[in-house]
Write a protein that holds these residues in place. Structure first.
Motif, short mmCIF file in Angstrom:
data_model
loop_
_atom_site.label_atom_id
_atom_site.label_comp_id
_atom_site.label_asym_id
_atom_site.label_seq_id
_atom_site.Cartn_x
_atom_site.Cartn_y
_atom_site.Cartn_z
N TYR A 50 0.84 -1.19 0.00
CA TYR A 50 0.00 0.00 0.00
C TYR A 50 0.88 1.25 0.00
O TYR A 50 1.84 1.33 0.77
N ASN A 61 0.00 5.26 0.40
CA ASN A 61 -1.06 6.21 0.67
C ASN A 61 -0.51 7.62 0.89
O ASN A 61 0.27 7.84 1.81
N LYS A 71 -3.06 5.50 -3.29
CA LYS A 71 -4.01 6.61 -3.13
C LYS A 71 -3.25 7.92 -2.97
O LYS A 71 -2.19 7.96 -2.32
N THR A 77 -6.93 7.60 5.50
CA THR A 77 -5.77 8.01 6.27
C THR A 77 -6.07 9.38 6.88
O THR A 77 -7.06 10.03 6.55
N GLU A 114 -6.00 11.85 4.09
CA GLU A 114 -7.16 11.71 3.22
C GLU A 114 -8.37 12.43 3.78
O GLU A 114 -9.09 13.14 3.06
N ARG A 167 -7.33 6.93 -6.71
CA ARG A 167 -6.94 5.61 -6.24
C ARG A 167 -6.80 4.64 -7.40
O ARG A 167 -7.54 4.71 -8.37
#
Length: 212
Positions: free
Chosen positions: A113, A115, A152, A191, A194, A206
């Motif tokens: 991941y 982010n 993302k 997050t 985010e 994303r």
């Protein structure tokens, strides 16, 4: 990213080796033995304050997670979350992402991941972006066959750069959203960044890509 220095962070990280794994290189090829259960391993590179990785571990007890963050004054917030939640399927590493292949063996990780990574907007800094080809190679070297990368960001420029980087590297684009919070995507865990950016009206991008 500006990091507020927390002089006490290092001592706190060192006092919790059960969560923040010391000398992670020693576990290369045997991370399954670090967790209570031998199950798929997902890692977040640049875990920040740990909201995403902690909530993912809560929601998916059948998966083991590792959050990786370079700055001790940032990852200490993730440690605070973890000490409160006491999750058996989550560990933290206070290391540089460039050391991934020193820490994980080939095929040891099922998913990566990324982010809200630092966009490094200046062209001369492109090699520092976590979706640059040299980092894509690092992920490939630790992922299982057909392993996935989920990404993302709120930064359109970084997203466009990343899509091109993924394509040039030969990755399969499995999912893409140009406006995540106004899409039909289910199960999104936000997050800290985010939530902040979306409240300010920023669009969230994303995508999911798969290695061959």
């Amino acid at each position: 990213m500006r990091v507020r220095n927390k002089p006490w962070a290092r001592e706190m990280l060192d006092s919790h080796p059960e969560y923040v794994i010391p000398s992670p290189e020693e576990n290369k090829g045997k991370w399954n033995s670090v967790f209570e259960k031998d199950q798929p391993l997902h890692i977040e590179v640049g875990t920040g304050k740990g909201r995403f990785i902690t909530e993912m571990a809560k929601a998916n007890p059948h998966i083991n997670y590792i959050g990786i963050e370079l700055f001790d004054s940032v990852i200490v917030s993730a440690l605070e979350r973890l000490t409160e939640a006491k999750l058996p399927n989550l560990k933290l590493l206070n290391v540089n992402a460039e050391k991934l292949t020193d820490i994980f063996a080939k095929g040891e990780v099922n998913r990566v991941y990324l982010n809200f990574s630092d966009p490094w907007p200046k062209t001369r800094h492109a090699k520092r972006r976590l979706t640059y080809k040299t980092f894509l190679k690092l992920y490939e070297d630790i992922l299982v066959e057909k392993g996935e990368l989920h990404f993302k960001t709120d930064n359109q420029g970084l997203f466009e750069f990343s899509l091109l980087s993924f394509s040039e590297y030969g990755l399969l684009l499995k999912y893409i959203s140009l406006d995540l919070h106004n899409s039909d995507f289910e199960g999104n865990i936000m997050t800290e960044y985010e939530e902040k950016f979306s409240q300010q009206g920023s669009r969230i991008y994303r995508c999911e890509v798969q290695y061959p």
